[in-house]
Design an enzyme around this catalytic site. Structure first.
Site, PDB file in Angstrom:
ATOM      1  N   HIS A 201     -31.224  16.917  41.159  1.00 64.11           N
ATOM      2  CA  HIS A 201     -31.462  17.853  40.065  1.00 64.11           C
ATOM      3  C   HIS A 201     -32.361  18.975  40.568  1.00 64.11           C
ATOM      4  CE1 HIS A 201     -29.382  16.044  36.716  1.00 64.11           C
ATOM      5  NE2 HIS A 201     -29.877  14.851  37.025  1.00 64.11           N
ATOM      6  N   ASP A 202     -32.604  19.944  39.703  1.00 70.72           N
ATOM      7  CA  ASP A 202     -33.354  21.143  40.075  1.00 70.72           C
ATOM      8  C   ASP A 202     -34.631  20.810  40.840  1.00 70.72           C
ATOM      9  OD1 ASP A 202     -33.944  24.273  39.144  1.00 70.72           O
ATOM     10  OD2 ASP A 202     -35.748  23.056  39.310  1.00 70.72           O
TER      11      ASP A 202
ATOM     12  N   ASP B 295     -31.566  25.506  39.640  1.00 69.01           N
ATOM     13  CA  ASP B 295     -30.364  25.470  38.807  1.00 69.01           C
ATOM     14  C   ASP B 295     -29.827  26.865  38.521  1.00 69.01           C
ATOM     15  OD1 ASP B 295     -30.273  22.745  38.657  1.00 69.01           O
ATOM     16  OD2 ASP B 295     -30.793  22.599  36.540  1.00 69.01           O
TER      17      ASP B 295
END
Length: 374
Positions: free
Chosen positions: A121-122, A151
């Protein structure tokens, strides 16, 4: 609009892919979403896009995509490397069928490398980019800027830039190409100045102890009497002098020196707590001290400057940022909600007769929004 006539096929994943598609939509492209479900409340970025629901593991659904791609300029896919190939929808197959296709692959770690097949994830991508190590207060742990950095800045925006560059190159060569958009690399590239400025005198100390990363009291935020905040960016000497004058600070207060940092922080903290955000905004209204209010996202559209520039579109008191940057002749604009996929459009795009489209719908290969049914 600058992208008018450009047809995009967007395979829906998490938010970075849809935001890339939104950028293209806002500047005039026709974007069709391919989603797993017909109504997806988690995708808040689908305004102005058409929607098709396809089971991509079904060979007939794959054939639908293969037909659509022949009339598309751009394809956006957010899956791990190899997923589209297993579905017979990889760039080797689709770019052969449509040599002008821009095939954009938006992933965390890119299409090759040891971590390419891994989930993330980010915060993970920002960590691997090296940029997260620079973000955080002195003597505190690093702090991720929500999920903006990797992102959206390093992912969606860089992917959209890659698509536009590939479209521009196609104008000369007539050929499409694959865009390999890695959020790790995108986040690092967005932070190029941070990497390339490290030998400047503004750096050289630990994180949170430098000029613009929280180590200077004249480049920080301060709470006001009403629990709001003001931003202070008085870096240049002339701006700092204006700050001192409006805050009525002692004449011997200086920008630099460890003793001045401690004293200055205390003085500014006490000063800003003495008045409300509105009062301070008025005090600094007419001078370049680089002091401005920290606007609440729920109220940002009411600020007079944002209103004058029409920076936000307000619907039922919800503010949505308008497309940026603003182009003088062909600006972007927020699209209105669509009725999803239109039956007539589907028949035209897939070269289907009414009974053929009905067969696809009846067999469950293709699902349209209820409002767009035959």
């Amino acid at each position: 609009m600058p992208l008018k006539g450009i047809r995009v096929l967007e395979f829906v994943g998490l938010a970075p892919g849809p935001f890339c598609g939104k950028i293209l939509t806002d500047f005039g492209a026709t974007v069709t979403r391919i989603d797993k479900v017909i109504e997806n409340p988690l995708d808040v970025l689908q305004q102005g896009k058409r929607t098709l629901c396809l089971d991509l593991k079904n060979p007939k659904s794959q054939q639908v995509v293969q037909k659509l791609v022949k009339k598309c300029d751009v394809l956006i896919e957010p899956f791990r490397p190899g997923v589209m190939e297993k579905l017979n929808l990889g760039p080797t197959d689709l770019c052969t069928a449509n040599p002008r296709l821009i095939y954009a692959r938006l992933t965390g770690f890119g299409q090759h490398g040891r971590l390419a097949p891994r989930a993330g994830h980010d915060i993970n991508y920002a960590a691997l980019s090296g940029v997260l190590s620079m973000l955080g207060r002195r003597n505190e742990k690093v702090t991720a800027p929500i999920n903006i950095l990797a992102d959206f800045a390093g992912g969606s925006l860089m992917c959209a830039l890659g698509i536009c560059l590939a479209l521009l190159e196609r104008h000369r060569s007539g050929r499409g190409q694959v865009v390999d958009a890695s959020m790790v690399e995108g986040a690092a590239y967005v932070a190029s100045w941070l990497f390339m400025s490290q030998k400047l005198a503004i750096w050289g100390r630990e994180r949170g102890d430098n000029l613009v990363d929280g180590g200077s009291y004249f480049y920080d935020t301060y709470e006001t009497k009403d629990g709001r905040y003001m931003s202070v960016g008085a870096l240049e000497p002339q701006f700092f002098e204006m700050l001192k004058e409006r805050l009525e600070l002692p004449e011997d207060v200086s920008q630099f020196g460890e003793e001045h940092q401690v004293r200055g922080k205390k003085l500014l903290t006490e000063a800003f707590l003495s008045k409300t955000q509105a009062e301070w905004s008025q005090i600094f209204e007419d001078i370049d001290a680089c002091v401005y209010p920290v606007l609440d996202y729920r109220e940002v559209h009411r600020h007079d400057h944002n209103m004058q520039r029409n920076s936000f579109e307000v619907t039922e008191d919800t503010a949505t940022p308008r497309p940026a940057p603003v182009l003088s002749r062909t600006p972007g604009k927020l699209p209105k909600a669509t009725d999803g996929a239109q039956v007539e459009w589907m028949m035209d795009e897939l070269d289907l007769k009414p009974d053929e489209l009905k067969d696809l719908l009846d067999s469950g290969v293709l699902t349209l929004p209820e409002r767009a049914k035959l």
